[in-house]
Design a protein around this motif. Structure first.
Motif, PDB file in Angstrom:
ATOM      1  N   ALA A  38     -23.770  90.666  87.621  1.00  0.00           N
ATOM      2  CA  ALA A  38     -24.125  91.395  86.578  1.00  0.00           C
ATOM      3  C   ALA A  38     -23.936  92.849  86.970  1.00  0.00           C
ATOM      4  O   ALA A  38     -23.385  93.747  85.971  1.00  0.00           O
ATOM      5  CB  ALA A  38     -25.580  90.940  86.265  1.00  0.00           C
ATOM      6  N   TYR A  42     -21.934  94.792  84.257  1.00  0.00           N
ATOM      7  CA  TYR A  42     -22.802  95.696  83.273  1.00  0.00           C
ATOM      8  C   TYR A  42     -23.600  96.586  83.961  1.00  0.00           C
ATOM      9  O   TYR A  42     -24.749  97.005  83.650  1.00  0.00           O
ATOM     10  CB  TYR A  42     -23.653  94.479  82.719  1.00  0.00           C
ATOM     11  CG  TYR A  42     -22.900  93.273  82.331  1.00  0.00           C
ATOM     12  CD1 TYR A  42     -21.709  93.056  81.433  1.00  0.00           C
ATOM     13  CD2 TYR A  42     -23.473  92.026  82.982  1.00  0.00           C
ATOM     14  CE1 TYR A  42     -21.323  91.867  81.115  1.00  0.00           C
ATOM     15  CE2 TYR A  42     -22.517  90.939  82.825  1.00  0.00           C
ATOM     16  CZ  TYR A  42     -21.451  90.788  82.044  1.00  0.00           C
ATOM     17  OH  TYR A  42     -20.823  89.594  81.626  1.00  0.00           O
ATOM     18  N   SER A  43     -22.800  97.364  84.906  1.00  0.00           N
ATOM     19  CA  SER A  43     -23.686  98.451  85.762  1.00  0.00           C
ATOM     20  C   SER A  43     -24.876  99.148  84.974  1.00  0.00           C
ATOM     21  O   SER A  43     -26.167  99.299  85.188  1.00  0.00           O
ATOM     22  CB  SER A  43     -22.862  99.263  86.458  1.00  0.00           C
ATOM     23  OG  SER A  43     -23.647 100.259  87.009  1.00  0.00           O
ATOM     24  N   THR A  45     -25.869  98.934  81.598  1.00  0.00           N
ATOM     25  CA  THR A  45     -26.384  98.194  80.807  1.00  0.00           C
ATOM     26  C   THR A  45     -27.920  98.021  81.102  1.00  0.00           C
ATOM     27  O   THR A  45     -28.366  97.594  82.210  1.00  0.00           O
ATOM     28  CB  THR A  45     -25.983  96.497  80.585  1.00  0.00           C
ATOM     29  OG1 THR A  45     -24.370  96.904  80.013  1.00  0.00           O
ATOM     30  CG2 THR A  45     -26.687  95.927  79.391  1.00  0.00           C
ATOM     31  N   ALA A  47     -31.009  95.949  81.825  1.00  0.00           N
ATOM     32  CA  ALA A  47     -31.178  94.754  82.045  1.00  0.00           C
ATOM     33  C   ALA A  47     -32.723  94.310  81.684  1.00  0.00           C
ATOM     34  O   ALA A  47     -32.980  93.228  81.021  1.00  0.00           O
ATOM     35  CB  ALA A  47     -31.333  94.623  83.591  1.00  0.00           C
ATOM     36  N   SER A  56     -31.721  99.460  84.487  1.00  0.00           N
ATOM     37  CA  SER A  56     -30.352  99.038  84.388  1.00  0.00           C
ATOM     38  C   SER A  56     -30.086  97.730  85.314  1.00  0.00           C
ATOM     39  O   SER A  56     -30.956  97.629  86.293  1.00  0.00           O
ATOM     40  CB  SER A  56     -29.291  99.950  84.514  1.00  0.00           C
ATOM     41  OG  SER A  56     -29.337 100.397  85.828  1.00  0.00           O
ATOM     42  N   TYR A  57     -28.594  97.154  85.059  1.00  0.00           N
ATOM     43  CA  TYR A  57     -28.561  96.032  86.001  1.00  0.00           C
ATOM     44  C   TYR A  57     -28.045  96.606  87.370  1.00  0.00           C
ATOM     45  O   TYR A  57     -28.487  96.076  88.277  1.00  0.00           O
ATOM     46  CB  TYR A  57     -27.066  95.437  85.595  1.00  0.00           C
ATOM     47  CG  TYR A  57     -27.747  94.143  84.645  1.00  0.00           C
ATOM     48  CD1 TYR A  57     -28.173  93.011  85.000  1.00  0.00           C
ATOM     49  CD2 TYR A  57     -27.617  94.445  83.247  1.00  0.00           C
ATOM     50  CE1 TYR A  57     -28.779  91.936  84.364  1.00  0.00           C
ATOM     51  CE2 TYR A  57     -27.764  93.281  82.524  1.00  0.00           C
ATOM     52  CZ  TYR A  57     -28.411  91.978  83.041  1.00  0.00           C
ATOM     53  OH  TYR A  57     -28.944  91.029  82.240  1.00  0.00           O
ATOM     54  N   GLY A 212     -23.096  88.791  75.463  1.00  0.00           N
ATOM     55  CA  GLY A 212     -23.896  89.672  76.195  1.00  0.00           C
ATOM     56  C   GLY A 212     -24.727  90.888  75.465  1.00  0.00           C
ATOM     57  O   GLY A 212     -25.496  91.654  76.079  1.00  0.00           O
ATOM     58  N   ILE A 236     -28.961  86.956  82.474  1.00  0.00           N
ATOM     59  CA  ILE A 236     -28.187  87.766  83.675  1.00  0.00           C
ATOM     60  C   ILE A 236     -26.807  87.385  83.742  1.00  0.00           C
ATOM     61  O   ILE A 236     -25.928  88.164  83.846  1.00  0.00           O
ATOM     62  CB  ILE A 236     -29.119  87.801  85.196  1.00  0.00           C
ATOM     63  CG1 ILE A 236     -30.194  88.418  84.619  1.00  0.00           C
ATOM     64  CG2 ILE A 236     -28.204  88.099  85.999  1.00  0.00           C
ATOM     65  CD1 ILE A 236     -31.352  88.565  85.966  1.00  0.00           C
ATOM     66  N   GLY A 239     -25.181  89.425  80.773  1.00  0.00           N
ATOM     67  CA  GLY A 239     -25.622  90.689  80.814  1.00  0.00           C
ATOM     68  C   GLY A 239     -26.313  91.192  79.614  1.00  0.00           C
ATOM     69  O   GLY A 239     -26.344  92.180  79.222  1.00  0.00           O
ATOM     70  N   THR A 241     -30.034  92.183  77.434  1.00  0.00           N
ATOM     71  CA  THR A 241     -31.058  92.784  77.961  1.00  0.00           C
ATOM     72  C   THR A 241     -32.271  92.215  77.582  1.00  0.00           C
ATOM     73  O   THR A 241     -32.453  91.330  76.650  1.00  0.00           O
ATOM     74  CB  THR A 241     -31.148  93.988  76.921  1.00  0.00           C
ATOM     75  OG1 THR A 241     -30.121  95.205  77.170  1.00  0.00           O
ATOM     76  CG2 THR A 241     -32.318  94.945  76.904  1.00  0.00           C
TER      77      THR A 241
END
Length: 514
Positions: A38, A42-43, A45, A47, A56-57, A212, A236, A239, A241
């Motif tokens: 993830a 989805y760096s 995004t 989390a 964030s992720y 996601g 996860i 990705g 939230t």
């Protein structure tokens, strides 16, 4: 019929395609690598949303890696068990993946347990470390106890582990140990493998087929298998939230809803709370999914009248990782109907002799699939009682309707389910009998519309005593989690009804409560 065939085909295609996408070099995706994946995909995004804070992720993965280093420094090695005794918070995720990423076995434990109950699990699991929070530390007896405060902050440039630094165990090896009470009242550890987890996660997603972009409300306690599958594993993987709700209270639920979730996961009691609120802001939500307990028709109907929305009713058990079926058909069905089995889950209805029942005939529900547990930890004899030739005996009575949907007819066991938590009467009875003025005890469930079942105790005392009910309430409070304490104590010096084999006759007791 063609519509049903198309649905089944679509679910199978989704399952196969997603499995192909996440497999690495022909190998099954290891659950402990989900957060790393993830963070790569989805760096930036978000989390986790927790109150007014968000992570964030990339940040979540970095913090988990930093704590992985702490665990290794404290002696945690691959295959060691790590108990996680933390309420819903970002720290739960950090602890969970910090352990998984170094090949340890996660043991998330019911945060509502008391000292005696927690001690039993620690003694059985023999963990290398216990991770907990400040207000729970006094309940933990172990040589290696780590606190939320031991989770280090990370610098902005810290990216966490590379894939080469992540440890993976074999696909059919224990990687998660989830404790659930047994019929003896003693919690048993359900052993789940990577194969169990990945398959059941994709089985659930194949029915929903979400993306996601979803925002998942995580109000269920994260130690619960339902919440782990949906809010820890599946969310996860995609990705999504995750909107964390620390406790199921009116204030916390409304605070979570202001973040506009699109997926709402709950036990029936949580939907009962929404019914009492009457005007909760639910317009952003696409799916309402219920599990963990039988959904009362009263809640289903009232919810539909208030909000003009359907609750999708599911069925499962921890031993199945936990999903078995889910009703998402666009119709209001009786809540005993829990939908078609998921892709890859086989079901049979058998009579007491083990013969297959005909359609619409009630029998014992058996299930089979790659989601079925490895077995009970340190309890091979208990495993053999319910798993035979890869088939799991659910202990529930059910039948299959003309569309192949499971309809639950009733529970075979004496299990009491309160707000999604399992309560086994014998555990409470053992505590009551240990009181010096108690001779016998029988605990049964009484239906409470907003909470599911609540325990009621019939107690035969040795001699009449003023205030004995208050004494027994205090006695239970000392030894049991709050949700297991009986709501009523019916005490008498008269004999309790007994069966011919010398057991308290609970069938008779059930006729004595309204």
């Amino acid at each position: 019929m063609q519509q049903l065939v198309n649905k089944v085909r679509s679910e199978r295609m989704y399952f196969d395609q997603t499995m192909d996408d996440i497999c690495q070099g022909g190998k099954l995706c290891y659950p402990g690598w989900l957060l790393h994946r993830a963070a790569q995909l989805y760096s930036n995004t978000v989390a986790l949303v927790f109150g007014d804070d968000s992570i964030s992720y990339a940040q979540l993965f970095a913090r988990a890696c930093a704590f992985s280093d702490v665990l290794k420094q404290r002696g945690v090695e691959p295959r060691d068990r790590v108990v996680i005794f933390i309420e819903n918070s970002p720290e739960f995720y950090i602890a969970y993946f910090a352990a998984w990423q170094i090949g340890a076995v996660v043991v998330p434990v019911n945060i509502f347990l008391g000292e005696r109950e927690l001690a039993h699990i620690i003694d059985d699991a023999q963990p290398k470390a216990v991770i907990t929070q400040s207000d729970k530390k006094e309940l933990v007896t172990h040589d290696v106890v780590l606190m939320q405060e031991d989770m280090p902050e990370v610098s902005a440039g810290y990216a966490g582990y590379s894939q080469d630094q992540l440890i993976r165990l074999d696909d059919n090896e224990l990687c998660a140990l989830l404790y659930t009470s047994g019929t003896t009242g003693v919690p048993k550890g359900v052993m789940l493998s990577a194969e169990n987890i990945i398959n059941n996660m994709l089985q659930g997603l194949s029915r929903l087929q979400i993306t996601g972009s979803e925002r998942v409300l995580a109000a269920l306690p994260l130690f619960h298998s339902f919440a782990q599958n949906t809010c820890v594993w599946a969310a996860i993987l995609l990705g999504c939230t995750i909107i964390l709700v620390p406790k199921i209270t009116r204030r916390h639920i409304l605070d979570g809803l202001r973040h506009k979730p699109t997926i709402f996961l709950g036990v029936p009691a949580l939907y009962g709370l929404l019914c009492m609120l009457k005007t909760a802001p639910l317009d952003s939500i696409k799916y309402f999914i219920s599990g963990g307990d039988a959904l009362p028709n009263k809640i289903r109907i009232f919810f539909a009248m208030l909000y003009r929305r359907k609750i999708c009713n599911g069925y499962g058990m921890t031993e199945a990782s936990p999903f078995i079926s889910l009703d998402m058909d666009d119709e209001l069905s009786p809540t005993a109907m829990v939908g078609r089995p998921f892709v890859g889950v086989d079901v049979q209805i058998r009579d007491e002799q083990g013969n297959l029942c005909s359609q619409n005939d009630i029998g014992r529900l058996w299930v089979r699939g790659k989601n079925i547990m490895l077995g009970y930890y340190n309890a091979p004899e208990e495993t053999e009682k319910i798993v035979r030739n890869e088939w799991l005996d659910t202990g529930d009575m059910a039948y299959l309707d003309s569309k192949g949907r499971i309809v639950i007819a009733g529970r075979l066991k004496d299990l009491i389910i309160y707000k999604g938590f399992n309560i086994y009467p014998q555990e409470i009875e053992n505590i009551l009998i240990s009181h010096p003025n108690v001779l016998r005890a029988g605990v049964i469930g009484k239906q409470a519309d907003s909470e599911g079942e609540v325990p009621v105790a019939f107690v035969q005392i040795k001699q009449a005593e003023n205030g004995i009910e208050t004494q027994l309430m205090q006695w239970c409070t000392q030894h049991l989690a709050a949700y297991k304490i009986p709501r009523e104590f019916i005490c008498s010096v008269d004999d309790l009804p007994m069966t011919a084999t010398g057991k308290v006759d609970k069938k008779v007791l059930r006729t004595q409560i309204s």
